[in-house]
Design a protein around this motif. Structure first.
Motif, PDB file in Angstrom:
ATOM      1  N   ILE A  68       0.834  -1.199   0.000  1.00 38.63           N
ATOM      2  CA  ILE A  68       0.000   0.000   0.000  1.00 38.63           C
ATOM      3  C   ILE A  68       0.867   1.246   0.000  1.00 38.63           C
ATOM      4  O   ILE A  68       1.858   1.346   0.733  1.00 38.63           O
ATOM      5  CB  ILE A  68      -0.915   0.035   1.243  1.00 38.63           C
ATOM      6  CG1 ILE A  68      -1.815  -1.200   1.301  1.00 38.63           C
ATOM      7  CG2 ILE A  68      -1.754   1.310   1.259  1.00 38.63           C
ATOM      8  CD1 ILE A  68      -2.868  -1.251   0.241  1.00 38.63           C
ATOM      9  N   SER A  69       0.498   2.224  -0.821  1.00 41.88           N
ATOM     10  CA  SER A  69       1.032   3.576  -0.751  1.00 41.88           C
ATOM     11  C   SER A  69      -0.118   4.461  -0.278  1.00 41.88           C
ATOM     12  O   SER A  69      -1.119   4.627  -0.978  1.00 41.88           O
ATOM     13  CB  SER A  69       1.543   4.034  -2.120  1.00 41.88           C
ATOM     14  OG  SER A  69       2.069   5.340  -2.069  1.00 41.88           O
ATOM     15  N   ARG A  73      -5.210   6.514  -2.229  1.00 42.54           N
ATOM     16  CA  ARG A  73      -4.548   5.374  -1.606  1.00 42.54           C
ATOM     17  C   ARG A  73      -4.352   4.330  -2.695  1.00 42.54           C
ATOM     18  O   ARG A  73      -5.301   3.987  -3.418  1.00 42.54           O
ATOM     19  CB  ARG A  73      -5.409   4.811  -0.480  1.00 42.54           C
ATOM     20  CG  ARG A  73      -4.768   3.694   0.333  1.00 42.54           C
ATOM     21  CD  ARG A  73      -5.705   3.283   1.447  1.00 42.54           C
ATOM     22  NE  ARG A  73      -5.059   2.394   2.402  1.00 42.54           N
ATOM     23  CZ  ARG A  73      -5.562   1.225   2.801  1.00 42.54           C
ATOM     24  NH1 ARG A  73      -6.750   0.815   2.329  1.00 42.54           N
ATOM     25  NH2 ARG A  73      -4.931   0.480   3.674  1.00 42.54           N
ATOM     26  N   VAL A  74      -3.128   3.835  -2.855  1.00 42.58           N
ATOM     27  CA  VAL A  74      -2.792   2.962  -3.979  1.00 42.58           C
ATOM     28  C   VAL A  74      -2.318   1.611  -3.462  1.00 42.58           C
ATOM     29  O   VAL A  74      -1.432   1.539  -2.597  1.00 42.58           O
ATOM     30  CB  VAL A  74      -1.698   3.593  -4.863  1.00 42.58           C
ATOM     31  CG1 VAL A  74      -1.340   2.656  -6.018  1.00 42.58           C
ATOM     32  CG2 VAL A  74      -2.161   4.949  -5.403  1.00 42.58           C
ATOM     33  N   VAL A  98      -4.786  -0.744  -7.746  1.00 40.10           N
ATOM     34  CA  VAL A  98      -6.060  -0.168  -7.340  1.00 40.10           C
ATOM     35  C   VAL A  98      -5.753   1.198  -6.752  1.00 40.10           C
ATOM     36  O   VAL A  98      -4.901   1.318  -5.866  1.00 40.10           O
ATOM     37  CB  VAL A  98      -6.767  -1.030  -6.286  1.00 40.10           C
ATOM     38  CG1 VAL A  98      -8.101  -0.386  -5.893  1.00 40.10           C
ATOM     39  CG2 VAL A  98      -6.993  -2.448  -6.783  1.00 40.10           C
ATOM     40  N   ALA A  99      -6.408   2.235  -7.250  1.00 44.00           N
ATOM     41  CA  ALA A  99      -6.226   3.597  -6.747  1.00 44.00           C
ATOM     42  C   ALA A  99      -7.577   4.086  -6.248  1.00 44.00           C
ATOM     43  O   ALA A  99      -8.532   4.179  -7.023  1.00 44.00           O
ATOM     44  CB  ALA A  99      -5.690   4.518  -7.833  1.00 44.00           C
ATOM     45  N   CYS A 138     -12.971   3.815  -6.655  1.00 32.99           N
ATOM     46  CA  CYS A 138     -11.615   3.490  -7.091  1.00 32.99           C
ATOM     47  C   CYS A 138     -11.564   3.181  -8.577  1.00 32.99           C
ATOM     48  O   CYS A 138     -12.591   3.006  -9.237  1.00 32.99           O
ATOM     49  CB  CYS A 138     -11.067   2.301  -6.293  1.00 32.99           C
ATOM     50  SG  CYS A 138     -11.837   0.695  -6.669  1.00 32.99           S
ATOM     51  N   MET A 139     -10.322   3.121  -9.074  1.00 32.80           N
ATOM     52  CA  MET A 139     -10.067   2.640 -10.427  1.00 32.80           C
ATOM     53  C   MET A 139      -9.024   1.535 -10.351  1.00 32.80           C
ATOM     54  O   MET A 139      -8.190   1.499  -9.444  1.00 32.80           O
ATOM     55  CB  MET A 139      -9.605   3.769 -11.344  1.00 32.80           C
ATOM     56  CG  MET A 139      -8.255   4.381 -11.003  1.00 32.80           C
ATOM     57  SD  MET A 139      -7.848   5.758 -12.138  1.00 32.80           S
ATOM     58  CE  MET A 139      -6.125   6.057 -11.711  1.00 32.80           C
ATOM     59  N   ILE A 140      -9.093   0.619 -11.292  1.00 34.38           N
ATOM     60  CA  ILE A 140      -8.120  -0.455 -11.440  1.00 34.38           C
ATOM     61  C   ILE A 140      -7.288  -0.148 -12.675  1.00 34.38           C
ATOM     62  O   ILE A 140      -7.836   0.212 -13.725  1.00 34.38           O
ATOM     63  CB  ILE A 140      -8.814  -1.813 -11.582  1.00 34.38           C
ATOM     64  CG1 ILE A 140      -9.559  -2.166 -10.297  1.00 34.38           C
ATOM     65  CG2 ILE A 140      -7.818  -2.919 -11.945  1.00 34.38           C
ATOM     66  CD1 ILE A 140     -10.441  -3.408 -10.421  1.00 34.38           C
ATOM     67  N   VAL A 141      -5.968  -0.284 -12.556  1.00 39.18           N
ATOM     68  CA  VAL A 141      -5.069   0.024 -13.667  1.00 39.18           C
ATOM     69  C   VAL A 141      -4.268  -1.223 -14.034  1.00 39.18           C
ATOM     70  O   VAL A 141      -3.627  -1.844 -13.179  1.00 39.18           O
ATOM     71  CB  VAL A 141      -4.112   1.171 -13.302  1.00 39.18           C
ATOM     72  CG1 VAL A 141      -3.197   1.501 -14.485  1.00 39.18           C
ATOM     73  CG2 VAL A 141      -4.890   2.416 -12.870  1.00 39.18           C
ATOM     74  N   ASP A 142      -4.338  -1.618 -15.288  1.00 40.21           N
ATOM     75  CA  ASP A 142      -3.540  -2.696 -15.885  1.00 40.21           C
ATOM     76  C   ASP A 142      -3.734  -4.065 -15.217  1.00 40.21           C
ATOM     77  O   ASP A 142      -2.770  -4.720 -14.798  1.00 40.21           O
ATOM     78  CB  ASP A 142      -2.053  -2.314 -15.895  1.00 40.21           C
ATOM     79  CG  ASP A 142      -1.740  -1.199 -16.865  1.00 40.21           C
ATOM     80  OD1 ASP A 142      -2.522  -1.002 -17.816  1.00 40.21           O
ATOM     81  OD2 ASP A 142      -0.714  -0.508 -16.682  1.00 40.21           O
TER      82      ASP A 142
END
Length: 298
Positions: A3-4, A13-14, A28-29, A37-41
């Motif tokens: 987590i970042s 929060r990523v 997940v951001a 949230c959004m999901i990337v790749d």
């Protein structure tokens, strides 16, 4: 998974999920104020030897989203990946999210349609094809789309608050790598320009990279603008030296073993062909000498 944490209002929060076989990182951001949230790749499993597919690689990500009580608004691909199959369409079906990628996927489809000898039609596969500079919201966080070609014609960065999902530009552990630029439509010169565009962001901007290939260490995938500007060895000698290095390095790299399967799937948001049959173009790429199969950064 790592987590970042958010740095405050408008900062997501990523969560990053590293897939060791291809070195890919799924993200997940989340807007902490709203739980959206959004999901990337996201990654779809694919075994080149058996041509078997699966969605086991993306399930931990979806389980974590469910446990956190998040609502997925978008599932996004930063570019048409060559090293793995996208799970965007699968995630869309499981979450009700919309699927999007950069608008220049149309140009990549035109190139690969010719190579495959069959039309590639991404328009109907995605809910939205984002143009450079477009913005949209995830809860209270604004997301800006930045066109950053070089690795591919269609590569985009999704900048959500202070978090930039920089796809396959910067890669690997912080300040170590830059993505290859030798796939059809790639350009080392365009990559340099894209890297400088990213480095024009504020120094504290978090950079979330597309891949890491750890050997004897834990995977890393978060950097920042200031670190890359000061420490990345490939950015210190100027554009001409960078292009010469990148092109020489790319000539030593083999094609990723999943590439010819991946492109025809990823141009269509990770949808598998309805007839269950992939097309493989013959004798289109010369055999190169190089290292292990991977979309290597260095």
């Amino acid at each position: 998974m790592r987590i970042s944490e958010s740095r405050g209002r408008g900062s997501p929060r990523v969560a990053g999920f590293h897939e060791p076989e291809t070195g890919s990182v799924q993200y997940v951001a989340a807007c902490t104020a709203t739980g959206r949230c959004m999901i990337v790749d996201p990654v779809q499993g694919y075994d080149p030897a058996s041509a078997a597919t699966s969605f086991e690689l993306v399930r931990p990500l979806l389980d974590w989203i469910r446990a956190e009580g998040l609502e997925v608004e978008w599932v996004l691909d930063t570019h048409p990946h060559a090293d793995h199959l996208s799970a965007a369409d699968f995630v869309r079906g499981r979450t009700g999210a919309r699927a999007g990628t950069g608008a220049r996927v149309r140009d990549v489809a035109a190139i690969w349609g010719g190579l495959y000898g069959a039309p590639m039609e991404p328009e109907g596969a995605w809910d939205r094809l984002f143009e450079d500079g477009e913005t949209f919201g995830i809860g209270e966080c604004e997301v800006r789309v930045m066109l950053h070609p070089g690795h591919t014609l269609a590569s985009v960065t999704f900048l959500m608050g202070d978090a930039a999902f920089v796809h396959d530009t910067f890669m690997g552990a912080p300040a170590t790598g830059i993505a290859r630029c030798d796939f059809p439509g790639g350009s080392a010169g365009a990559m340099w320009d894209s890297l400088r565009s990213i480095l024009a962001l504020p120094g504290a901007t978090r950079l979330f990279v597309g891949h890491d290939y750890p050997s004897g260490r834990e995977a890393e995938w978060e950097s920042d603008v200031a670190t890359e500007a000061a420490r990345n060895p490939h950015l210190q000698e100027g554009r001409e030296a960078f292009v010469a290095w990148r092109e020489a390095r790319d000539r030593t790299l083999p094609l990723p073993a999943r590439m010819l399967a991946a492109l025809q799937v990823n141009l269509h948001a990770g949808r598998l062909p309805q007839d269950g049959v992939l097309r493989i173009p013959l004798d289109r790429f010369p055999e190169e000498e190089g290292g292990p199969d991977a979309d290597r950064a260095d």
